[in-house]
Design an enzyme around this catalytic site. Structure first.
Site, PDB file in Angstrom:
ATOM      1  N   GLU A  69     121.344  33.276   8.481  1.00  0.00           N
ATOM      2  CA  GLU A  69     120.000  33.522   7.952  1.00  0.00           C
ATOM      3  C   GLU A  69     120.007  33.487   6.413  1.00  0.00           C
ATOM      4  O   GLU A  69     120.890  34.055   5.780  1.00  0.00           O
ATOM      5  CB  GLU A  69     119.524  34.899   8.426  1.00  0.00           C
ATOM      6  N   CYS A 129     116.940  36.444  13.400  1.00  0.00           N
ATOM      7  CA  CYS A 129     117.379  37.817  13.127  1.00  0.00           C
ATOM      8  C   CYS A 129     116.691  38.891  13.979  1.00  0.00           C
ATOM      9  O   CYS A 129     116.969  38.990  15.160  1.00  0.00           O
ATOM     10  CB  CYS A 129     117.236  38.120  11.634  1.00  0.00           C
ATOM     11  N   LYS A 168     110.220  33.005  11.352  1.00  0.00           N
ATOM     12  CA  LYS A 168     110.540  34.317  11.923  1.00  0.00           C
ATOM     13  C   LYS A 168     109.271  34.965  12.459  1.00  0.00           C
ATOM     14  O   LYS A 168     108.292  35.135  11.721  1.00  0.00           O
ATOM     15  CB  LYS A 168     111.179  35.166  10.830  1.00  0.00           C
TER      16      LYS A 168
END
Lengths: 380, 380
Positions: free
Chosen positions: A120, A233, A196
């Protein structure tokens, strides 16, 4: 570094002594199976040793079918430390990270990796803990033609390798920022991007201060090697996020992360692996590695005094198959490249065997969730 | 029994030798924390030893708040073998299981257990592998006033203990069967019931041959000790099932199961634990224990010849907290009672800390799932 900080769960397992029955049973129960090691070209191994990054490779079993040929591909995952301290000039930091990544990608290419994912926000320190805007926002770039994308395109083309590149994305017209993964295709073009979906607001992970939630949904990208998606994540804590990538057809879901020992190390072996089982696809959990120290003090909302780092990124990247069998993880202190040869046909095989899609009752949950949302709105 | 069959993952961990740093690190990384052992009355421990069932107990940490008093309660989970072989007369089998369960419940009551859950279909052999109707359907009973319910009501009242009793339910008017968990309240009345939402059709688990999916949704029961729900067996593979119990308010979700080593032992430590993390509630995963041998041969759809048992129920029942910290499991060959003292306030504490509810975006998924269902219907 304390002795316990050097070893993650996987390295501890390696050192545990037991009778041979016990050790075999432990591997069967913990990893699901002892996977064969995949042999790699000698010169690639030598380069890895010279560069002091750990190169680990495994082969997942492949079961032949009558109508479909095996779809054997090699998946790669890179975890790496910063090269220069975050106090260095932005240009120098980016150049150093690019240079290091180029060396790693050469090794991956020599090992025949077909699809690779980086960690990430790999182009920058994970500076969101500071809540400072400058210079950290300067690391943001365009997902279509930013410097790191241009840098990676050459490697994608050279090695016919799909590269998943997680960056801090800036739309240069609106100046909106996102946490984005860019998919670079084998011809060097940008195939698409995934943003995300769930942004943490936990302790030092003040990420909602910097960027906003994706409105792109759950895109799945058709590549020549298979259908891939990216769950970035904190999205790994949300089973619905994993689910939608699966329902949209993903055979591999990459999960590039940056997370630290005190927050999540005990959860790390659980979530991406459980998602692989629930959705019967491969998951590739990648965590940043190392400790990053920032120029100015910050506090963490945990009553403790100001400090300049927020813990150790514990690496431990690992790959899980659609039946829950997993590789051991990379270690918790070194740069590393993890490679797995897999047969993507196994996703459908496991789906047919376990029957989760057949027994899933999506209509029940579409309705229940719709009712839940209505209730939330009604109460406000 | 081979040596490796005697020990599950938890027992292997106990025997693994390492330096003290390594062993402590392993516990921290694998279980999330080494939980304190809860001391129990001496006479209860003696009874357990005499009856040869394993009595294990742990205390989860409790963090004080200013406005709410701690809500300390004791959760119990029972795993047990059959008493008589499945070829014995039905009445004898039921009587023997009732008698044995009475002894276990006395111990649980003496240990101050407030809510206890028994294993899936605890009143009968797990005979669905046979696909024979008789005599197995004769074990079915009414959820409101069947013999096992009447039997348990006395214990619930005597010990002010909520008892979750998973049975094979028959509606005596319609003759529809379900796989059901009955919630018996502290006054001995039936508080309600929850039925299995997802029915396996995997290998020997031909359960859709016997009973049908619940239409009761995801009920959560308000008891004097806390809000509880039941996710029965194969429902543990479906993250949406866990999710809806959570959104409906559950603080503890029991997961009574019957599953065997070759099918699922490597997944066992993952799924119920991941659900506890994702939903920030306690999960109690309970598995039957022992090997059950049936009078007639059956095949398993795995190309192997007929046989009379379908593998070993590996026990290994365990409890996980809302932050993923878990107890070691009971073992894989003995009857056992697992007790955990927990503070239910910790569910909200962890929710506030991790922020999953805040970042969950249910409206996105209500919409995505509704679209997905439409697409499925359109394609047909």
């Amino acid at each position: 570094m304390n002795p316990w900080e050097e070893k993650g769960l996987d390295q501890l397992c390696e050192t545990l002594e037991s009778d041979s029955y016990g050790l075999e049973a432990f591997h069967r129960l913990f990893y699901g199976k002892r996977l064969d090691v995949l042999s790699l070209p000698e010169h690639a191994c030598q380069t890895a040793e010279r560069l002091n990054f750990k190169l680990k490779s495994y082969r997942f079993p492949s079961v032949p079918e009558q109508l479909r040929s095996p779809r054997l591909i090699r998946i790669g995952a890179i975890q790496n430390k910063l090269v220069l301290p975050p106090s260095s000039p932005v240009t120098d930091q980016i150049a150093a990270l690019h240079h290091q990544m180029g060396l790693f990608l050469d090794v991956a290419g020599q090992c025949g990796v077909n699809i690779i994912c980086l960690q990430e926000a790999w182009t920058m320190p994970f500076a969101f803990c500071t809540r400072e805007r400058m210079p950290w926002c300067e690391f943001s770039e365009s997902a279509e033609h930013g410097p790191s994308i241009r840098f990676l395109q050459r490697y994608a083309e050279q090695y016919s390798m799909v590269i998943v590149s997680p960056i801090l994305e800036r739309d240069s017209v609106s100046d909106v920022l996102w946490n984005t993964a860019v998919i670079i295709n084998v011809d060097g073009t940008v195939l698409g991007k995934s943003r995300k979906n769930h942004i943490p607001r936990v302790g030092d992970f003040n990420e909602s201060t910097y960027y906003t939630e994706s409105q792109l949904g759950h895109p799945v990208f058709e590549t020549k090697y298979g259908r891939i998606a990216v769950n970035i994540c904190y999205g790994r804590h949300h089973p619905l996020n994993w689910l939608m990538y699966g329902l949209n057809g993903a055979e591999i879901v990459f999960n590039p992360c940056a997370t630290i020992d005190t927050l999540s190390e005990t959860l790390w072996p659980i979530e991406a692996r459980c998602a692989a089982v629930a959705n019967n696809y491969f998951t590739v959990a990648i965590n940043r590695v190392g400790t990053e120290t920032f120029p100015n003090e910050f506090t963490s909302g945990d009553t403790k005094p100001g400090h300049t780092d927020f813990g150790h990124f514990f690496g431990s990247s690992y790959i899980t198959g659609p039946d829950g069998v997993r590789t051991p993880g990379l270690d918790r202190i070194h740069n590393g490249l993890l490679i797995a040869e897999v047969d993507l046909n196994s996703c459908r095989q496991v789906r047919d065997s376990w029957g989760f899609r057949m027994t899933q009752r999506p209509e029940l949950y579409a309705e229940s969730l719709t009712e839940y949302v209505k209730k939330l709105q009604h109460k406000h």
